[in-house]
Design an enzyme around this catalytic site. Structure first.
Site, mmCIF file in Angstrom:
data_model
loop_
_atom_site.group_PDB
_atom_site.id
_atom_site.type_symbol
_atom_site.label_atom_id
_atom_site.label_comp_id
_atom_site.label_asym_id
_atom_site.label_seq_id
_atom_site.Cartn_x
_atom_site.Cartn_y
_atom_site.Cartn_z
ATOM 1 N N PHE A 198 0.864 -1.179 0.000
ATOM 2 C CA PHE A 198 0.000 0.000 0.000
ATOM 3 C C PHE A 198 0.898 1.226 0.000
ATOM 4 C CE2 PHE A 198 -2.397 3.528 1.680
ATOM 5 C CZ PHE A 198 -3.550 3.459 0.916
ATOM 6 N N ASP A 243 9.640 2.878 1.670
ATOM 7 C CA ASP A 243 8.451 3.665 1.991
ATOM 8 C C ASP A 243 8.223 3.567 3.497
ATOM 9 O OD1 ASP A 243 5.922 4.628 2.517
ATOM 10 O OD2 ASP A 243 4.983 3.717 0.775
ATOM 11 N N LYS A 250 3.029 11.389 6.782
ATOM 12 C CA LYS A 250 2.242 11.207 8.002
ATOM 13 C C LYS A 250 2.835 11.927 9.207
ATOM 14 C CE LYS A 250 -0.172 7.041 6.469
ATOM 15 N NZ LYS A 250 -1.367 7.765 6.013
#
Length: 401
Positions: free
Chosen positions: A141, A226, A255
């Protein structure tokens, strides 16, 4: 109708149904706790998918934002501003890298990493134009743009959004043999999550990431990590790659970099990689804006103390010990994770992940399900041990039926 029901009905009527949130309407929050429009308090055990690592309303971050709001919030990259150089310098130092390319959201940062790897492949490695390949892992994801969902194996994310972007090879996560077989002279990068978050907090086999690092070096391929969810303290290290002693060629961050206050993301790499860009080839109006830089600089300062990494280690050990005791009792099949981050697989007959999440909500604990039978636990790193234990006790009660 209640205030909650009215708000949800209005949202359902006037917003696209691309999410299926739990039926709670949050009005305020502090630390690890959120309060809804009815005045009920809930323990946040999701932390905005790790965007809120430092808790809701963290005073250091709020004060940094307030101070910057009174000065300047946006210049665009048409001009320099006085927070930009410090942000890039300090983030590069935190990562042990040389250069930073700031963006806003995680998906933008992943798109930037993809573009960077391709340009590096053509300009530096010498891959023929239009032939660059990037290897990714199944169950990944990395975001929801059309390019990113083109290399997703989640059919919900892909369905009805084609035609899909070519140039990606998907291999099983954790499978070194498949990774090695997929590499060709035209491979420019391997893009991986050191821990797959959306997939259910999947930790790769020991030694996998170091071997990926070796393979990419051998084949002159960039290793892109990531760390949008796994980075910035969540696992007990600044970066999840550190648990295996691995330094990638490129970090993709987001984030928690914005502290849950503003969206901030970045690609961080060497001058040899990010130096391939020339003016006009990539950009973002809001990327690296003064407000974002001010908040992110405070995040970096907080991470430098090591306090949050230590809390994630200590509370994470406790979390996994307590969750481990639930395995084997019939209700929990498996627990995975690292640091203050866990995926809990609910056994058949004890409810779906959504049903367990709803029952926990009724007990004033908020988590999120994924892939049917799994719930994810990722509280703010500022949560107290007492609150964590209380939340885990609510999970035990739910699983007891």
């Amino acid at each position: 109708m209640s205030t909650t029901e009215t708000a949800i009905a209005s949202a359902e009527a006037h917003s696209a149904h691309n999410y299926h949130p739990l039926p709670v309407v949050v009005a305020s929050a502090e630390g690890a706790w959120m309060t809804d429009v009815e005045g009920r308090r809930y323990l946040d055990m999701l932390a905005g998918y790790s965007a809120l690592n430092f808790g809701h309303g963290n005073r250091r971050l709020i004060e940094a934002a307030k101070a910057q709001l009174d000065r300047v919030t946006l210049t665009s990259r048409a001009f320099h501003h006085d927070r930009f150089a410090d942000f890039c310098t300090q983030l590069a130092e935190l990562c042990g890298m040389e250069m930073v390319l700031p963006m806003n959201t995680g998906a933008e940062a992943v798109e930037t990493a993809v573009k960077t790897a391709r340009k590096w492949g053509y300009r530096v490695k010498g891959v023929p134009d239009g032939m660059a390949k990037i290897i990714v892992a199944s169950n990944n994801f990395h975001g929801r743009t059309t390019t990113i969902i083109s290399f997703s194996t989640d059919q919900e994310a892909r369905m009805d959004f084609g035609p899909y972007t070519p140039g990606f090879e998907i291999v099983p996560y954790g499978d070194l043999t498949a990774l090695r077989a997929a590499m060709t002279d035209n491979t420019v990068a391997v893009l991986l999550e050191p821990i797959q978050g959306e997939a259910g907090v999947l930790v790769p086999p020991p030694g996998y990431l170091p071997r990926v690092r070796e393979l990419t070096r051998e084949r002159d391929v960039l290793f892109i990590a990531d760390e949008i969810q796994s980075g910035l303290g969540r696992t007990g290290k600044t970066f999840a790659c550190e648990h295996e002693g691995v330094v990638p060629d490129m970090y993709v961050l987001g984030k928690a970099l914005g502290g849950g206050v503003v969206p901030v993301s970045a690609v961080v790499s060497s001058a040899a990689v990010l130096g391939v860009y020339r003016p006009g080839e990539h950009g973002s109006t809001f990327g690296g804006n003064p407000l974002a830089c001010a908040v992110a600089l405070e995040v970096i300062a907080m991470l430098r103390t090591g306090e949050f990494q230590q809390r994630a280690t200590e509370l994470g050990d406790h979390l996994h010990q307590e969750l481990g005791l639930m395995v084997g009792g019939g209700a929990v099949e498996t627990v995975r994770g690292r640091g203050l981050w866990a995926g809990v697989d609910i056994a058949p007959g004890h409810g779906t992940g959504r049903e367990v999440s709803e029952k926990l909500m009724d007990r004033r604990v908020l988590v999120k399900d994924t892939h049917g039978s799994t719930i994810r636990i990722a509280p703010p790193l500022v949560i107290s041990k007492e609150d964590l234990d209380w939340g885990l006790e609510q999970l035990r009660e739910v699983l007891r039926g």
